[in-house]
Scaffold this motif. Structure first.
Motif, PDB file in Angstrom:
ATOM      1  N   ALA A  19       0.833  -1.203   0.000  1.00  0.00           N
ATOM      2  CA  ALA A  19       0.000   0.000   0.000  1.00  0.00           C
ATOM      3  C   ALA A  19       0.863   1.247   0.000  1.00  0.00           C
ATOM      4  CB  ALA A  19      -0.938  -0.002   1.208  1.00  0.00           C
ATOM      5  N   MET A  20       1.906   1.248   0.824  1.00  0.00           N
ATOM      6  CA  MET A  20       2.783   2.419   0.885  1.00  0.00           C
ATOM      7  C   MET A  20       3.530   2.608  -0.429  1.00  0.00           C
ATOM      8  SD  MET A  20       4.179   2.222   4.762  1.00  0.00           S
ATOM      9  CE  MET A  20       4.490   3.948   5.019  1.00  0.00           C
ATOM     10  N   LEU A  21       4.024   1.523  -0.994  1.00  0.00           N
ATOM     11  CA  LEU A  21       4.744   1.628  -2.260  1.00  0.00           C
ATOM     12  C   LEU A  21       3.817   2.104  -3.378  1.00  0.00           C
ATOM     13  CD1 LEU A  21       7.015  -1.543  -2.112  1.00  0.00           C
ATOM     14  CD2 LEU A  21       7.676   0.839  -1.729  1.00  0.00           C
ATOM     15  N   SER A  22       2.550   1.684  -3.341  1.00  0.00           N
ATOM     16  CA  SER A  22       1.614   2.121  -4.385  1.00  0.00           C
ATOM     17  C   SER A  22       1.326   3.612  -4.277  1.00  0.00           C
ATOM     18  CB  SER A  22       0.324   1.303  -4.352  1.00  0.00           C
ATOM     19  OG  SER A  22      -0.491   1.652  -3.259  1.00  0.00           O
ATOM     20  N   VAL A  23       1.282   4.149  -3.059  1.00  0.00           N
ATOM     21  CA  VAL A  23       1.075   5.589  -2.884  1.00  0.00           C
ATOM     22  C   VAL A  23       2.244   6.346  -3.499  1.00  0.00           C
ATOM     23  CG1 VAL A  23       0.852   7.485  -1.219  1.00  0.00           C
ATOM     24  CG2 VAL A  23      -0.296   5.305  -0.782  1.00  0.00           C
ATOM     25  N   ILE A  24       3.465   5.903  -3.199  1.00  0.00           N
ATOM     26  CA  ILE A  24       4.648   6.592  -3.724  1.00  0.00           C
ATOM     27  C   ILE A  24       4.722   6.440  -5.242  1.00  0.00           C
ATOM     28  CG2 ILE A  24       7.170   6.620  -3.694  1.00  0.00           C
ATOM     29  CD1 ILE A  24       6.968   5.885  -0.715  1.00  0.00           C
ATOM     30  N   LYS A  25       4.362   5.260  -5.737  1.00  0.00           N
ATOM     31  CA  LYS A  25       4.375   5.052  -7.188  1.00  0.00           C
ATOM     32  C   LYS A  25       3.406   6.016  -7.874  1.00  0.00           C
ATOM     33  CE  LYS A  25       3.624   1.567 -10.714  1.00  0.00           C
ATOM     34  NZ  LYS A  25       2.939   0.316 -11.035  1.00  0.00           N
ATOM     35  N   ASP A  26       2.220   6.206  -7.279  1.00  0.00           N
ATOM     36  CA  ASP A  26       1.216   7.091  -7.870  1.00  0.00           C
ATOM     37  C   ASP A  26       1.622   8.561  -7.797  1.00  0.00           C
ATOM     38  OD1 ASP A  26      -0.292   4.845  -8.325  1.00  0.00           O
ATOM     39  OD2 ASP A  26      -1.764   5.251  -6.742  1.00  0.00           O
ATOM     40  N   ARG A  27       2.313   8.944  -6.734  1.00  0.00           N
ATOM     41  CA  ARG A  27       2.627  10.352  -6.505  1.00  0.00           C
ATOM     42  C   ARG A  27       4.064  10.736  -6.822  1.00  0.00           C
ATOM     43  NH1 ARG A  27      -0.440  13.800  -3.351  1.00  0.00           N
ATOM     44  NH2 ARG A  27       1.500  14.672  -2.579  1.00  0.00           N
ATOM     45  N   GLY A  28       4.959   9.770  -6.875  1.00  0.00           N
ATOM     46  CA  GLY A  28       6.370  10.074  -7.077  1.00  0.00           C
ATOM     47  C   GLY A  28       7.097  10.292  -5.765  1.00  0.00           C
ATOM     48  N   ALA A  29       6.454  10.971  -4.844  1.00  0.00           N
ATOM     49  CA  ALA A  29       6.987  11.188  -3.495  1.00  0.00           C
ATOM     50  C   ALA A  29       5.819  11.553  -2.607  1.00  0.00           C
ATOM     51  CB  ALA A  29       8.037  12.305  -3.485  1.00  0.00           C
ATOM     52  N   ALA A  30       5.963  11.314  -1.323  1.00  0.00           N
ATOM     53  CA  ALA A  30       4.869  11.639  -0.411  1.00  0.00           C
ATOM     54  C   ALA A  30       5.416  11.982   0.962  1.00  0.00           C
ATOM     55  CB  ALA A  30       3.897  10.466  -0.306  1.00  0.00           C
ATOM     56  N   HIS A  31       4.812  12.989   1.580  1.00  0.00           N
ATOM     57  CA  HIS A  31       5.125  13.325   2.962  1.00  0.00           C
ATOM     58  C   HIS A  31       4.609  12.202   3.846  1.00  0.00           C
ATOM     59  CE1 HIS A  31       4.776  15.363   6.869  1.00  0.00           C
ATOM     60  NE2 HIS A  31       5.784  16.105   6.427  1.00  0.00           N
ATOM     61  N   ILE A  32       5.320  11.923   4.949  1.00  0.00           N
ATOM     62  CA  ILE A  32       4.958  10.783   5.800  1.00  0.00           C
ATOM     63  C   ILE A  32       3.497  10.845   6.253  1.00  0.00           C
ATOM     64  CG2 ILE A  32       5.865  11.876   7.905  1.00  0.00           C
ATOM     65  CD1 ILE A  32       5.851   8.087   7.049  1.00  0.00           C
ATOM     66  N   THR A  33       2.989  12.028   6.578  1.00  0.00           N
ATOM     67  CA  THR A  33       1.600  12.135   7.034  1.00  0.00           C
ATOM     68  C   THR A  33       0.640  11.712   5.932  1.00  0.00           C
ATOM     69  OG1 THR A  33       2.229  13.976   8.459  1.00  0.00           O
ATOM     70  CG2 THR A  33      -0.119  13.685   8.045  1.00  0.00           C
ATOM     71  N   TYR A  34       0.864  12.219   4.729  1.00  0.00           N
ATOM     72  CA  TYR A  34       0.016  11.839   3.597  1.00  0.00           C
ATOM     73  C   TYR A  34       0.199  10.360   3.279  1.00  0.00           C
ATOM     74  CZ  TYR A  34      -1.968  11.372  -1.009  1.00  0.00           C
ATOM     75  OH  TYR A  34      -2.715  10.933  -2.069  1.00  0.00           O
ATOM     76  N   LEU A  35       1.443   9.910   3.303  1.00  0.00           N
ATOM     77  CA  LEU A  35       1.735   8.521   2.965  1.00  0.00           C
ATOM     78  C   LEU A  35       0.978   7.569   3.887  1.00  0.00           C
ATOM     79  CD1 LEU A  35       3.430   6.464   1.357  1.00  0.00           C
ATOM     80  CD2 LEU A  35       5.256   6.827   3.013  1.00  0.00           C
ATOM     81  N   ILE A  36       1.023   7.840   5.189  1.00  0.00           N
ATOM     82  CA  ILE A  36       0.344   6.972   6.147  1.00  0.00           C
ATOM     83  C   ILE A  36      -1.170   7.052   5.974  1.00  0.00           C
ATOM     84  CG2 ILE A  36      -0.171   6.681   8.602  1.00  0.00           C
ATOM     85  CD1 ILE A  36       2.803   7.231   9.136  1.00  0.00           C
ATOM     86  N   SER A  37      -1.731   8.267   5.863  1.00  0.00           N
ATOM     87  CA  SER A  37      -3.191   8.380   5.773  1.00  0.00           C
ATOM     88  C   SER A  37      -3.711   7.770   4.476  1.00  0.00           C
ATOM     89  CB  SER A  37      -3.655   9.827   5.933  1.00  0.00           C
ATOM     90  OG  SER A  37      -3.161  10.629   4.899  1.00  0.00           O
ATOM     91  N   GLU A  38      -2.996   7.933   3.377  1.00  0.00           N
ATOM     92  CA  GLU A  38      -3.434   7.347   2.111  1.00  0.00           C
ATOM     93  C   GLU A  38      -3.270   5.831   2.136  1.00  0.00           C
ATOM     94  OE1 GLU A  38      -4.921   6.996  -1.763  1.00  0.00           O
ATOM     95  OE2 GLU A  38      -5.150   8.526  -0.224  1.00  0.00           O
ATOM     96  N   ALA A  39      -2.191   5.338   2.743  1.00  0.00           N
ATOM     97  CA  ALA A  39      -2.021   3.889   2.867  1.00  0.00           C
ATOM     98  C   ALA A  39      -3.128   3.303   3.740  1.00  0.00           C
ATOM     99  CB  ALA A  39      -0.649   3.557   3.448  1.00  0.00           C
ATOM    100  N   GLU A  40      -3.486   3.992   4.832  1.00  0.00           N
ATOM    101  CA  GLU A  40      -4.610   3.543   5.672  1.00  0.00           C
ATOM    102  C   GLU A  40      -5.883   3.446   4.838  1.00  0.00           C
ATOM    103  OE1 GLU A  40      -3.729   5.156  10.166  1.00  0.00           O
ATOM    104  OE2 GLU A  40      -4.617   6.529   8.741  1.00  0.00           O
ATOM    105  N   ARG A  41      -6.137   4.462   4.029  1.00  0.00           N
ATOM    106  CA  ARG A  41      -7.350   4.465   3.207  1.00  0.00           C
ATOM    107  C   ARG A  41      -7.347   3.287   2.241  1.00  0.00           C
ATOM    108  NH1 ARG A  41      -9.260   5.515  -1.485  1.00  0.00           N
ATOM    109  NH2 ARG A  41      -7.310   6.169  -2.424  1.00  0.00           N
ATOM    110  N   ARG A  42      -6.230   3.062   1.593  1.00  0.00           N
ATOM    111  CA  ARG A  42      -6.145   1.959   0.622  1.00  0.00           C
ATOM    112  C   ARG A  42      -6.287   0.596   1.287  1.00  0.00           C
ATOM    113  NH1 ARG A  42      -2.012   3.902  -4.133  1.00  0.00           N
ATOM    114  NH2 ARG A  42      -2.790   6.024  -4.208  1.00  0.00           N
ATOM    115  N   LEU A  43      -5.887   0.509   2.550  1.00  0.00           N
ATOM    116  CA  LEU A  43      -5.988  -0.750   3.283  1.00  0.00           C
ATOM    117  C   LEU A  43      -7.337  -0.915   3.978  1.00  0.00           C
ATOM    118  CD1 LEU A  43      -2.427  -0.744   4.853  1.00  0.00           C
ATOM    119  CD2 LEU A  43      -3.290  -2.404   3.198  1.00  0.00           C
ATOM    120  N   GLY A  44      -8.185   0.106   3.924  1.00  0.00           N
ATOM    121  CA  GLY A  44      -9.481   0.026   4.587  1.00  0.00           C
ATOM    122  C   GLY A  44      -9.396   0.197   6.090  1.00  0.00           C
ATOM    123  N   LEU A  45      -8.340   0.894   6.564  1.00  0.00           N
ATOM    124  CA  LEU A  45      -8.174   1.131   7.997  1.00  0.00           C
ATOM    125  C   LEU A  45      -8.845   2.432   8.403  1.00  0.00           C
ATOM    126  CD1 LEU A  45      -4.395   0.266   8.372  1.00  0.00           C
ATOM    127  CD2 LEU A  45      -6.322  -1.113   9.138  1.00  0.00           C
TER     128      LEU A  45
END
Length: 79
Positions: A19-45
């Motif tokens: 999930a985290m790698l997919s966020v970075i792949k989609d965005r190119g780079a991500a701030h840790i706060t965005y990375l975690i919240s978007e990974a949570e969303r993708r994981l259904g957390l």
């Protein structure tokens, strides 16, 4: 969508990593706060779950140590 958030304990390290790698792949780079919240969303957390954020943060640290990610000023990108 009416579904209850999944418990973080039921999500594998590999699923969190992907999930985290997919966020970075989609965005190119991500701030840790965005990375975690978007990974949570993708994981259904549940958003902002302290335990899930902590585990996702640990996943990010493993990815950095393994050489897959680079971190600079709380921004993560592929190495």
């Amino acid at each position: 969508d009416g579904k209850r958030p999944r418990a973080v304990a039921h999500i594998s390290f590999l699923d969190m990593r992907n999930a985290m790698l997919s966020v970075i792949k989609d965005r190119g780079a991500a701030h840790i706060t965005y990375l975690i919240s978007e990974a949570e969303r993708r994981l259904g957390l549940r958003h902002g779950s302290i335990r899930s954020a902590h585990r996702l943060n640990r996943v990010a640290q493993v990815l950095i140590r393994s050489g897959l990610l680079l971190e600079s000023n709380d921004n993560y990108r592929f190495a």
